[in-house]
Structures are given as structure tokens and as C-alpha cells.
Motif scaffolding. Sequence first.
Motif, mmCIF file in Angstrom:
data_model
loop_
_atom_site.group_PDB
_atom_site.id
_atom_site.type_symbol
_atom_site.label_atom_id
_atom_site.label_comp_id
_atom_site.label_asym_id
_atom_site.label_seq_id
_atom_site.Cartn_x
_atom_site.Cartn_y
_atom_site.Cartn_z
ATOM 1 N N HIS A 9 0.837 -1.201 0.000
ATOM 2 C CA HIS A 9 0.000 0.000 0.000
ATOM 3 C C HIS A 9 0.879 1.262 0.000
ATOM 4 N N GLU A 10 1.846 1.306 0.930
ATOM 5 C CA GLU A 10 2.694 2.506 1.024
ATOM 6 C C GLU A 10 3.578 2.640 -0.210
ATOM 7 N N HIS A 13 1.789 4.496 -2.836
ATOM 8 C CA HIS A 13 1.899 5.960 -2.723
ATOM 9 C C HIS A 13 3.242 6.425 -3.274
ATOM 10 N N ASP A 20 -5.076 7.478 -1.583
ATOM 11 C CA ASP A 20 -5.836 6.541 -0.767
ATOM 12 C C ASP A 20 -7.262 6.515 -1.279
ATOM 13 N N TYR A 22 -9.609 5.122 0.626
ATOM 14 C CA TYR A 22 -10.521 5.139 1.770
ATOM 15 C C TYR A 22 -10.822 6.590 2.103
#
Length: 468
Positions: A9-10, A13, A20, A22
Motif C-alpha cells: 500500500h505505502e 503511494h 488513498d 478510503y
Amino acid sequence: DLSIGTFCHESGHLLCRFPDLYDYGSRDGDFEKSAGMGYYCLMSAGNHLNNGRTPASICGYLRDLVGWCDRQVRLNSPGVYESKQGDYGTLMKYETHRANEYFIIENRTQRGLDAYLPDSGLAVYHCDTLGSNEWQGGTRERHYQCGLLQADGHLDLESNRNQGDSTDLFKRVDGVALSYATTPSTRGWDSSDSGLALADISEPGEVIRLKVGSLVPSNVVTGKVTADLLIPDNKREGISSAIAISQAGKVKSLSVGVDITHTYIGDLQVELQSPSGKKVLLHDRAGGSRRDLQQTYSSSSTTALSALNGELIAGYWLLNVRDLASRDIGRLNRWNIEIEYESAGQVARGEVSPNLSIPDNTPTGISSAIAIAQSGTLKDISVGVVIPHTYIGDLLVEIVAPSGQSVTLHNMSGGSKDDLRMTYDRTSTPALEALVGQQIQGNWSLRVKDLQRLDTGKLEKWSLQLMY
Ligand SMILES: [Zn+2]
């Protein structure tokens, strides 16, 4: 705590500048939390699946934005499509009349990277590059950037009830699964009909098959009449009342409502007759001494009515009513019919990718042809164009029928906006009405002119869909 899920996930980025998906509850002027894409994307909560050990895949929306999908399947042409689970180089996209707003479909069967998703089946995302996943409201002005059309219609992600559940994806559906009229629907954020319809979706699995587009949407036509006719006692010929339907199409299902006042309905026979003359008995001397027949018969409740499926709907529908025993009498007050129909017409299609540069500031412009071999009279038309250009206010785009008659599709509007990616139909471009009735056979041409200096572009591809 550094699971592979969070690491991925990171890294999303850092390497791709993925946002994101969310909802922080603190960005973009919105202070209410929601679940955004929930577990359905690595960049939402999908990194937490299986305690971070089996993170969800990156949803098609983000893969497309960073250019990972070499194969683009455009769903704007009706047809049968297949979606493969784990085929991350392919993107299946349905474009709306706004370049920033579109729908993506994806096979999210619980296998491979998606083994721990809360659900298994076909996912449909409603995307708007100008939206924000802070905006759970779903209004015209404020809506998600990428949201899952949850099949159960519960909006659990928007209302932050969960991060996904077992009824979010489309499993096997026979018939229409998603359209303008369903919940959830494929309407645009401005409530307009995007034209996207999905039907006949197969079971979750490595490959999901589905039908897309105008092959499937059905339409409804209704008619009613206040007949107010006396039913002659004990007469075999009885009475007939007609409802005229002018719409062309074929019956998919129908329902008939009947309102008869009578003192003994066991005397009565009630029959529906299609324009072609096919007859179905709705009521056949049942009900004994009961009074009055006020009833609705539908294809689903009255199996005999399904004998009329496929009948052409245009013309006179008759309700024939007979009283076959002496003494008791009554009258046909009113009746109505509701027919769900599908197009009885045929579709001719063409698509070309001329990749022609449009000469700058030149009134002759360029022209590209699609040859149509079928012959018939045009009932409806849609024209899709993809014209990358740095200033679409320079452009004049016309469609020219084989007869030479032309209709302007784009007339130097849009100012400094980039790229003309549009599908023109009679809703967006009423002028196309002028072509209805034309012979479809022959060469259809798209004429594109750049009538201002400086900015340039090309006609990458265009497509034609003719109903006849
Ligand atoms: Zn993040």
C-alpha cells in the motif's frame, strides 16, 4: 506490524503516487468518514486482508491511471464480453459523454490476490477523476472518485457500515443485472442515463461472461381504454375492445389488467389477442357464482401469457369477452396492457482507427469512411469519436450519410479543453433525427476540420452503430 499488505500500500503511494481510496473524514471539505472502496482495493482497506498477508489487488481504476493496462476493452459496443480474474493488463471500460466519468468492470472472483475478498464475482466501479473518496454523498457535485456499485444496493461502504460484505459483487444473473432502472443503477452522477446495461452474468470463476449494452435494455409501453361495453348474454361472438400500440418491438413480458362488472363470473371467457391474431385465454369460466372480475394477469403469474413472448407489439391488441351462459349479465368497464419489449430491429456496426492527423487551420479537413454492407432504413444511430487534440474549440466534426446528407456533431465548442472522446446519439444530439429513414447501405463518413491556428490533433478512431 509491517505486513506485506501495508508495504505494498505505502509503496503504491511512493512509486505511483496512488491516492488513498478510503475516506479520512478530514479531506476535501468533508468531515464524515466512510469506507470508500473498502476491502476492494489495495489503496483502500484491501491491504489489511488476511491480517495483511494477502492484500487485495489494485483496482482497475488506479491501474488505468498509471498506464498499466495495455489492453483496453471498450464496452460501449453492445456484445458478449469475458472478464478474466487476475488479468491486470486488461481494462474493461464504458465511457460516458463526459471524459472524466466512466464505468469499469472487473472479475474479482476469490482467487489469487483476491482470495480473501469479502465477496466473489463481477465488480462494477463508477469512476470520476474529478471526484473524491471523501465525498460519500453521491450527489452531482460531490461523489466518489472511484466507488463500487454494491450489488445489494445497501450502500454499506458509503454509510461506513462495513468494508465489504458477501453481497457486493455480481454473481450469476439471468436477465438484466444492472441498468438505468436498477438499484444500484448505471446513471451518471448527474442522474442521466449512461446507457450502460449489464445482463446474463455468469457464475464467479476464472472467466466471467456477460452481455453489455443496448442488446439488453428493455422498454415498456402501456395502453388503456375505458371500454364501457355491455357483454351480450349467452352469445358466443361476445365483444372485443382494442388498444392500439404504435411502438415497434417484440414482447418480452406483458401484463393485462381487466375490470368487468358481472353477476356471475363463471359465465365468462376473457381472451387477449395479439396484433398477429394469436390468442391466449385469461379467464375461462372459472369463479362460479362470484361477482365482478377485477384482475391483473402477468407473464409471471399467468403462464399461458408467455405464449405471446416474441410477438410483434405494434398494432391492435384485442380483449375478447364472452358470456357463455344465460341469465346473468355484466359489462367490460375498462382494461389496460403493459408490455415490456425489446428492439425488433437489427444493428449494423463499424469501427475504424484511421489515426489521421487533422491539418491545422484548413477548411477541407480530413474524412474517414466506414462501409456498411447491410441494407435497410435507419431507425437510430450513435457515433463514437476519439480525437486527441489540444484545443477542442478548434474542431468541427460532422457525420455524412451515404446519401450525402450531413449532421454536425461538434461545432467548435468546449474551448481550450483537451481531447474529444464522445458518443453522439439522438439524446445528446437531436439533429441526428434528420438521418432517421435514410438507407444505411454504403459509405458513412466522418469529416473533421480544425478551423483555428496553433493547436493540433488527430482522428484516432471512430465507430458507428446503426439500428435499422
Ligand atoms: Zn495510504
